[in-house]
Design a protein around this motif. Structure first.
Motif, PDB file in Angstrom:
ATOM      1  N   ALA A   3      39.215  43.395  26.907  1.00  0.00           N
ATOM      2  CA  ALA A   3      40.425  42.580  26.962  1.00  0.00           C
ATOM      3  C   ALA A   3      41.445  42.985  25.904  1.00  0.00           C
ATOM      4  O   ALA A   3      42.616  42.651  26.016  1.00  0.00           O
ATOM      5  CB  ALA A   3      40.062  41.110  26.802  1.00  0.00           C
ATOM      6  N   ALA A  36      44.519  44.579  30.995  1.00  0.00           N
ATOM      7  CA  ALA A  36      44.778  43.957  32.289  1.00  0.00           C
ATOM      8  C   ALA A  36      45.040  42.472  32.072  1.00  0.00           C
ATOM      9  O   ALA A  36      44.625  41.894  31.070  1.00  0.00           O
ATOM     10  CB  ALA A  36      43.573  44.148  33.199  1.00  0.00           C
ATOM     11  N   LEU A  37      45.752  41.848  33.010  1.00  0.00           N
ATOM     12  CA  LEU A  37      46.009  40.412  32.927  1.00  0.00           C
ATOM     13  C   LEU A  37      45.325  39.709  34.089  1.00  0.00           C
ATOM     14  O   LEU A  37      45.451  40.104  35.240  1.00  0.00           O
ATOM     15  CB  LEU A  37      47.514  40.126  32.965  1.00  0.00           C
ATOM     16  CG  LEU A  37      48.335  40.665  31.800  1.00  0.00           C
ATOM     17  CD1 LEU A  37      49.804  40.364  32.010  1.00  0.00           C
ATOM     18  CD2 LEU A  37      47.846  40.087  30.491  1.00  0.00           C
ATOM     19  N   CYS A  38      44.609  38.658  33.771  1.00  0.00           N
ATOM     20  CA  CYS A  38      43.950  37.811  34.770  1.00  0.00           C
ATOM     21  C   CYS A  38      44.450  36.391  34.542  1.00  0.00           C
ATOM     22  O   CYS A  38      44.110  35.777  33.520  1.00  0.00           O
ATOM     23  CB  CYS A  38      42.432  37.867  34.623  1.00  0.00           C
ATOM     24  SG  CYS A  38      41.741  39.510  34.823  1.00  0.00           S
ATOM     25  N   GLY A  39      45.279  35.907  35.438  1.00  0.00           N
ATOM     26  CA  GLY A  39      45.852  34.572  35.254  1.00  0.00           C
ATOM     27  C   GLY A  39      46.765  34.500  34.043  1.00  0.00           C
ATOM     28  O   GLY A  39      46.880  33.461  33.405  1.00  0.00           O
ATOM     29  N   CYS A  43      42.248  40.421  30.049  1.00  0.00           N
ATOM     30  CA  CYS A  43      40.857  40.338  30.509  1.00  0.00           C
ATOM     31  C   CYS A  43      40.255  41.742  30.603  1.00  0.00           C
ATOM     32  O   CYS A  43      40.964  42.738  30.595  1.00  0.00           O
ATOM     33  CB  CYS A  43      40.769  39.641  31.857  1.00  0.00           C
ATOM     34  SG  CYS A  43      41.643  40.488  33.183  1.00  0.00           S
ATOM     35  N   GLU A  44      38.943  41.786  30.709  1.00  0.00           N
ATOM     36  CA  GLU A  44      38.222  43.043  30.856  1.00  0.00           C
ATOM     37  C   GLU A  44      38.386  43.544  32.289  1.00  0.00           C
ATOM     38  O   GLU A  44      38.352  42.760  33.234  1.00  0.00           O
ATOM     39  CB  GLU A  44      36.745  42.804  30.552  1.00  0.00           C
ATOM     40  CG  GLU A  44      35.939  44.075  30.459  1.00  0.00           C
ATOM     41  CD  GLU A  44      34.553  43.802  29.926  1.00  0.00           C
ATOM     42  OE1 GLU A  44      33.607  44.308  30.548  1.00  0.00           O
ATOM     43  OE2 GLU A  44      34.429  43.102  28.918  1.00  0.00           O
ATOM     44  N   MET A  45      38.563  44.864  32.450  1.00  0.00           N
ATOM     45  CA  MET A  45      38.807  45.417  33.778  1.00  0.00           C
ATOM     46  C   MET A  45      38.305  46.853  33.830  1.00  0.00           C
ATOM     47  O   MET A  45      38.361  47.558  32.824  1.00  0.00           O
ATOM     48  CB  MET A  45      40.311  45.376  34.071  1.00  0.00           C
ATOM     49  CG  MET A  45      40.730  45.855  35.426  1.00  0.00           C
ATOM     50  SD  MET A  45      40.364  44.725  36.785  1.00  0.00           S
ATOM     51  CE  MET A  45      41.220  43.240  36.326  1.00  0.00           C
TER      52      MET A  45
END
Length: 57
Positions: A3, A36-39, A43-45
């Motif tokens: 993240a 990366a963006l999660c919401g 975040c981990e990607m």
């Protein structure tokens, strides 16, 4: 990739020479990326990198 944009692991596939695969993984691990963006939160990607190498004589 974590993240924070720092890689957490590296794998290679289809590399015929073990030592070359190790060098490619090491190069991938020293790179830094925009997370990366999660919401809307980092975040981990998984971040695939594809290379095509050609030997010229």
């Amino acid at each position: 990739m974590g993240a924070d944009g720092v890689p957490t692991s590296a794998s290679t596939y289809g590399v015929p020479h073990r030592e070359f695969a190790r060098y490619l993984a090491m190069i991938g691990m020293v790179q830094r990326f925009k997370p990366a963006l999660c919401g809307g939160a980092p975040c981990e990607m998984i971040f695939p990198l594809r290379f095509r190498f050609q030997v010229q004589k």
